[in-house]
Write an enzyme that holds these catalytic residues in place. Structure first.
Site, PDB file in Angstrom:
ATOM      1  N   GLU A 178      28.979  49.398  58.518  1.00 33.45           N
ATOM      2  CA  GLU A 178      27.700  48.935  57.537  1.00 33.45           C
ATOM      3  C   GLU A 178      26.886  47.809  57.826  1.00 33.45           C
ATOM      4  OE1 GLU A 178      31.385  46.031  57.916  1.00 33.45           O
ATOM      5  OE2 GLU A 178      31.543  48.451  57.903  1.00 33.45           O
ATOM      6  N   ASP A 186      31.131  54.268  50.326  1.00 23.80           N
ATOM      7  CA  ASP A 186      29.759  55.223  51.060  1.00 23.80           C
ATOM      8  C   ASP A 186      28.421  54.624  49.584  1.00 23.80           C
ATOM      9  OD1 ASP A 186      31.312  55.737  53.095  1.00 23.80           O
ATOM     10  OD2 ASP A 186      31.484  57.870  51.263  1.00 23.80           O
ATOM     11  N   ASN A 238      35.950  48.857  49.941  1.00 27.10           N
ATOM     12  CA  ASN A 238      36.482  50.083  49.862  1.00 27.10           C
ATOM     13  C   ASN A 238      38.695  49.736  49.134  1.00 27.10           C
ATOM     14  OD1 ASN A 238      34.770  51.607  51.597  1.00 27.10           O
ATOM     15  ND2 ASN A 238      35.092  50.860  53.439  1.00 27.10           N
ATOM     16  N   ASP A 285      24.029  43.292  57.350  1.00 27.30           N
ATOM     17  CA  ASP A 285      25.914  43.478  57.484  1.00 27.30           C
ATOM     18  C   ASP A 285      25.480  42.943  56.089  1.00 27.30           C
ATOM     19  OD1 ASP A 285      27.967  43.838  59.352  1.00 27.30           O
ATOM     20  OD2 ASP A 285      28.118  42.270  57.487  1.00 27.30           O
ATOM     21  N   HIS A 345      36.692  54.882  48.709  1.00 23.33           N
ATOM     22  CA  HIS A 345      35.525  54.506  49.742  1.00 23.33           C
ATOM     23  C   HIS A 345      34.612  55.392  49.504  1.00 23.33           C
ATOM     24  CE1 HIS A 345      37.591  53.567  54.157  1.00 23.33           C
ATOM     25  NE2 HIS A 345      39.193  53.858  53.244  1.00 23.33           N
TER      26      HIS A 345
END
Length: 397
Positions: free
Chosen positions: A299, A272, A263, A255, A268
């Site tokens: 994630e 990404d 973010n 993770d 965002h």
């Protein structure tokens, strides 16, 4: 897990050979269709064995009860025995592509070597023999599943043998021989076209189905498998393999730390890019392990490592953790984002006494280890051996 490499190069079809250009991918195709091919082959073997021997009645009616007629019947029986032997070989080796192909070639060659001998002693029935040979050519190209190049070689070789028999027999005038040779060429040309179309169409369909499956199984952002593979039972199949062969199996749940902050701080689109970069790192570092990478959540990623013991999985996780922490992600405009990740591992060692019935048990155990890493400050690795009563905070490997 299915192979992750479905590159255009691997999926290229060599249209001259009517096969995938990549030998490994061609072997994958053959193994996929092997049950269907073997069912067709066994039916063709029984059918040909029966009728090849049954037509021995025509030898006796044409030549009478003579030694030559009985010798021809014996040759027919020999072909029938070869076909039945092939049936037994395929039945006993249902998972062998090689046995299937060798059986097909052997039976066809035996039958086609014997056929001109039978025709030699029945020149008056040449019209019927030619018709029979046309049916045999159809079987070579269409009815008996085989590699395209082998089918062509056998069909052309048998036709040359048959034409040579007609010429040396010297019972037909030149015009008839020319017409028969042209018919043989036509028969092979039609067989070649039909077999080529069939082989190409079958491979194109297989390629299309794999590409569609890839679209359904892959996450569009990262290119990793999505959670559909969990629902399809592919991971449980890995677990069943480990149980059957007593092999090791490890799962790593990882993770990205503080991903929400990325973010919130950079947008965002930047998030990404970090996700995509992390996924690429996971895929590149598992290429040599035959491992699979699954996007498990937003994630969160799951690595499945067949035949990997806990120390190996732990070492891999540490390499990934170190590489990710020390490789900032470019997010455009000359800006970079640095991030870390946490890893939890659950392993089944070789010949383990307890192998859970479902892969969910490994994910749950790995999740406990991941939570422990998060609780302890993040950017770390913890692992455990899966047991019937797993310890919530098992010691790190």
């Amino acid at each position: 897990m299915p192979s992750q490499d479905l590159s255009p190069l691997r999926l290229t079809i060599d249209r001259r050979r009517a096969e995938f250009a990549d030998p490994e991918f061609e072997d994958r195709f053959l193994r996929h269709f092997l049950p269907e091919r073997n069912a067709q082959l066994k039916a063709s073997l029984l059918f040909s064995a029966f009728f090849y021997v049954a037509f021995g009645v025509t030898d006796l009616t044409t030549l009478g009860i003579t030694p030559i007629a009985w010798a021809m019947v014996a040759l027919r029986v020999l072909v029938g025995v070869a076909a039945l032997g092939g049936y037994v070989a395929v039945s006993r080796n249902p998972d062998s592509v090689r046995v299937s192909i060798v059986t097909t070639c052997t039976v066809l060659v035996v039958g086609l070597v014997v056929f001109p001998i039978l025709c030699w002693y029945q020149p008056s029935a040449m019209a019927w023999n030619l018709m029979s040979f046309a049916l045999v050519l159809m079987a070579v190209y269409v009815n008996f599943p085989n590699r395209f190049v082998y089918a062509v070689a056998i069909g052309v070789g048998a036709s040359v043998e048959f034409a040579a028999m007609l010429i040396f027999q010297d019972t037909l005038n030149p015009d008839d021989i020319l017409a028969l040779v042209l018919m043989l060429i036509l028969g092979n040309a039609l067989g070649y076209i039909a077999a080529s179309r069939f082989h190409l169409a079958q491979r194109e369909q297989f390629r299309s189905s794999l590409l569609l499956q890839q679209l359904a199984d892959r996450d569009p952002l990262t290119g990793c498998y999505n959670r559909r593979v969990l629902q399809s039972g592919l991971l449980d199949a890995e677990l069943a393999r480990a149980r059957r062969y007593g092999s090791a199996l490890s799962a790593i749940l990882c993770d990205i730390d503080h991903f929400k902050r990325i973010n919130d701080s950079y947008g965002h689109a930047a998030g990404d890019q970090v996700l995509s970069g992390f996924a690429g790192l996971l895929q590149s570092m598992t290429q040599t392990t035959d491992g699979s990478v699954i996007r498990y959540g937003g994630e969160e990623f799951l690595l499945v490592l067949p035949q990997a013991e806990l120390p190996e999985a732990h070492a891999l996780a540490e390499r990934i953790r170190h590489a990710f922490a020390n490789t900032p992600t470019a997010i455009g405009g000359g800006a970079y984002v640095s991030a870390t990740a946490s890893f939890g591992i659950a392993s089944i060692p070789t010949l383990h006494a307890y192998v859970p019935p479902k892969f969910d048990a490994l994910i749950e155990a790995a999740d406990i280890q991941l939570y422990a890493v998060k609780h302890g400050g993040r950017n770390g690795v913890r692992g455990t051996i899966v047991s019937a009563t797993p310890e919530p905070l098992a010691a790190g490997a």
